[in-house]
Design a protein around this motif. Sequence first.
Motif, mmCIF file in Angstrom:
data_model
loop_
_atom_site.group_PDB
_atom_site.id
_atom_site.type_symbol
_atom_site.label_atom_id
_atom_site.label_comp_id
_atom_site.label_asym_id
_atom_site.label_seq_id
_atom_site.Cartn_x
_atom_site.Cartn_y
_atom_site.Cartn_z
ATOM 1 N N PRO A 170 0.761 -1.239 0.000
ATOM 2 C CA PRO A 170 0.000 0.000 0.000
ATOM 3 C C PRO A 170 0.801 1.302 0.000
ATOM 4 O O PRO A 170 0.198 2.371 -0.085
ATOM 5 C CB PRO A 170 -0.738 -0.100 1.341
ATOM 6 C CG PRO A 170 0.248 -0.781 2.243
ATOM 7 C CD PRO A 170 0.967 -1.766 1.363
ATOM 8 N N SER A 310 3.042 9.775 -3.998
ATOM 9 C CA SER A 310 3.167 8.394 -4.431
ATOM 10 C C SER A 310 4.142 8.319 -5.610
ATOM 11 O O SER A 310 4.099 9.151 -6.511
ATOM 12 C CB SER A 310 1.786 7.901 -4.858
ATOM 13 O OG SER A 310 1.874 6.660 -5.482
ATOM 14 N N VAL A 317 -0.660 7.447 0.114
ATOM 15 C CA VAL A 317 -0.797 7.367 1.569
ATOM 16 C C VAL A 317 -0.715 8.770 2.174
ATOM 17 O O VAL A 317 0.012 9.632 1.681
ATOM 18 C CB VAL A 317 0.248 6.426 2.230
ATOM 19 C CG1 VAL A 317 -0.007 4.983 1.844
ATOM 20 C CG2 VAL A 317 1.664 6.831 1.920
ATOM 21 N N ARG A 360 -4.465 4.877 3.377
ATOM 22 C CA ARG A 360 -4.242 4.763 1.931
ATOM 23 C C ARG A 360 -5.508 5.168 1.172
ATOM 24 O O ARG A 360 -6.599 4.685 1.489
ATOM 25 C CB ARG A 360 -3.886 3.310 1.593
ATOM 26 C CG ARG A 360 -3.439 3.104 0.161
ATOM 27 C CD ARG A 360 -3.529 1.647 -0.250
ATOM 28 N NE ARG A 360 -4.900 1.295 -0.606
ATOM 29 C CZ ARG A 360 -5.274 0.107 -1.087
ATOM 30 N NH1 ARG A 360 -4.383 -0.853 -1.245
ATOM 31 N NH2 ARG A 360 -6.532 -0.133 -1.403
#
Length: 380
Positions: A170, A310, A317, A360
């Motif tokens: 994640p 990301s 996240v 997330r």
Amino acid sequence: MQHKSKLLNVGTTIFTVMSTLANTHNAINLSQGFPNYPSDQKLTDLVSNAMNSGFNQYAPMAGNLNLRLAISNKYQLLYNSSYHPEKEITVTAGATQAIYCIISAFVKQTDEVIIFKPAYDCYQPAVEVNGGKAIPIQLSAPDYKVNWEEVATKVTSNTKMIMINSPHNPSGTIWSKEDMLQLQKLTEDTDIIVLSDEVYEHIVFDSNQHQSACLFNDLKQRSFITASFGKTFHNTGWKIGYTCGPEALMEEFRKVHQFNVFSVHHPSQKGIADYMQDANTYLGLNDFFQHKRDLFLSLISDSKFKIKPSQGTYFQVLEYSEITNEYDVDFAKRLTTDFGIASIPLSVFNENNQDDKVLRFCFAKTDKTLVKAAEILNKI
Ligand code: PMP
Ligand code: GLN
């Protein structure tokens, strides 16, 4: 009747828990990873054509040969790497089934499997239900960098497999070439199998390159790569993926695969094979998702969440310690029920449910949904 569970510590997957909660409360669902827009009409037409032209009986056990050829061509084009379509590629019911069968084909009682945490939630149960022992290596937020000296201390004569995942679900981080070289060095002259979960290979941002296991000669000889068309073609519900790996390993894989599903949905395979004749169908994905990541981040730049962009996947996240000290599972649930936005708490993927106050959010959504989601996040 009494029976002892083979998976005592396993409950219902967080993806089902959070999506159900989102639906019950009519919340914007950025939890479970799936697009809320349709996949390309051309692809659905090609699958319909396949159904209408007779591709309705069992596909060959290893998959429709045209699809395996298209996959093989992709590896040649993108990585200059060769996989024999008949011997080294098998089409699977999503990456999940490939992962399960790879583990089941090789992991025996007392075998150890190194898993980096946070880890996608199907990894550890698949090891344990097959009698193996998961050896966790917890990575630290926010960078989730691997300490290779620590990894070396975890490798023993019982290490059967190392599972890796880049771009990473994640955390949204990616592994560098140096990471892959370290892994290659560590496994050199061993019988360790590497399971490289590359389902987000086409979603890498900021001009970075995906470091596929197939790019590293020695690593390639010991690796299964797993992939998912659900991620690449925006149709997670079709559950079509594949695995590629060296012939001798693939032979063992197919011994399990043939009695697990035998083969998977044939018309989808034929449709995807036709669709992939144009490489642009998967080559434009980085830009498509970079637009969504950038839009989402620009919209929430003034929120109280701490943001580290990301690097890959369609997940972002967000750290929330400036907002509350609540346990991440409780906070994710409260955001869904009280604020109308669903996310996934990262602790469920961590060793001992370590709570780093991180959630997330999936940005594989229409721009309109991302705008609405950001309005909510900015008020929290
Ligand atoms: N691995 C990772 C890292 C994933 O995120 C997912 C699903 N999103 C899978 C495997 C499973 O893929 P599939 O849906 O094709 O089974
Ligand atoms: N892979 C998806 C995610 O990470 C979910 C898949 C599933 O629901 N099993 O959100």
